[in-house]
Design a protein around this motif. Structure first.
Motif, short mmCIF file in Angstrom:
data_model
loop_
_atom_site.label_atom_id
_atom_site.label_comp_id
_atom_site.label_asym_id
_atom_site.label_seq_id
_atom_site.Cartn_x
_atom_site.Cartn_y
_atom_site.Cartn_z
N ALA A 161 1.66 16.22 1.29
CA ALA A 161 0.70 16.63 2.31
C ALA A 161 -0.65 16.96 1.68
N ASP A 162 -0.64 17.63 0.52
CA ASP A 162 -1.89 17.93 -0.19
C ASP A 162 -2.63 16.65 -0.55
N ARG A 163 -1.88 15.69 -1.08
CA ARG A 163 -2.50 14.44 -1.52
C ARG A 163 -3.07 13.65 -0.35
N ARG A 164 -2.35 13.63 0.77
CA ARG A 164 -2.85 12.93 1.96
C ARG A 164 -4.14 13.59 2.46
N HIS A 165 -4.15 14.91 2.49
CA HIS A 165 -5.35 15.63 2.94
C HIS A 165 -6.53 15.36 2.02
N ASP A 166 -6.28 15.42 0.71
CA ASP A 166 -7.35 15.17 -0.26
C ASP A 166 -7.93 13.77 -0.09
#
Length: 238
Positions: A161-166
């Protein structure tokens, strides 16, 4: 005696002590303390935050000193009075480079590494306006050239989720003409030269003109950084 170092390795405990006082097992630096330099914490006599910052500016390696002073400023310590004390040229340099906007020690090190390469000094936590009245906060950036360096540490950038948001955020910024260079936790020291090269290229593509002498300095720094140097206590200087 050893203590944990902010960058993850064990280092000898370092103390500022009155002249003539030795502390076995510790690295000591003799110095005269004024009455206003001393306070008490939990019944223990210690130097004040401002005096501790003063000593760090004088005794720590330059990059580490800036990291520490950034965090003092971020926690609200007033370093202004230090300018009225007797400062070495090196300590004045460190105070000039310190910035309360730095969000983490790694971001401070990246800022120092970029500036020392001869690149323009980046702004920490650069606020960029997005469509719809939204804003993005970039770890380090040059608004004039639309270039940013984002540090992806292990703590906040590891889950899917962090990587998708970034990536969604960065794609939006790229659509607005920004060049985003991403630095991972292994960038210091393992991939420092690659980062410097990528950022220098992005700035030049964005319109920055270092000139012949500036380019020579940048290329020399990149070559030197490919051969990391350590001190006798294992600190990386790049």
């Amino acid at each position: 005696m050893e203590t944990s170092h902010p960058l993850g390795t064990l280092q000898p405990l370092e103390l500022i002590t009155p002249e003539g006082l030795d502390a076995p097992g510790c690295v000591t630096y003799p110095a005269a303390l004024l009455a206003g330099d001393v306070t008490h914490h939990a019944g223990i006599r210690v130097t004040t935050p401002a005096r501790t910052a003063f000593d760090c500016a004088h005794w720590l390696p330059r990059a580490e000193a800036v990291v520490v002073l950034d965090q003092f400023l971020r926690r609200g310590v007033d370093l202004g009075p230090l300018w009225h004390r007797t400062l070495s040229g090196r300590a004045r340099d460190v105070l000039t480079l310190a910035d309360r906007r730095a969000a983490s020690p790694r971001e401070s090190l990246l800022r120092m590494m970029l500036a020392d390469c001869g690149l323009p000094r980046p702004a920490p936590q650069l606020r960029v306006t997005l469509p719809g009245g939204r804003h993005a906060c970039l770890d380090l950036g040059w608004e004039a050239y639309k270039v940013a360096v984002e540090y992806d540490g292990r703590e906040h950038h590891t889950t899917p989720a962090d990587r998708r948001h970034d990536e969604s955020r960065r794609e939006e910024l790229r659509g607005l003409g920004w060049r985003i260079v991403v630095a991972g936790p292994d960038v210091i020291p393992g991939r420092a030269a690659d980062l410097l090269e990528a950022v220098a290229n992005a700035l030049i593509e964005g319109g920055w003109q270092p000139g012949p002498e500036g380019m020579v300095r940048i290329l020399a720094r990149i070559r030197a950084t490919r051969r990391p140097r350590t001190s006798r206590r294992g600190r990386w200087y790049g």
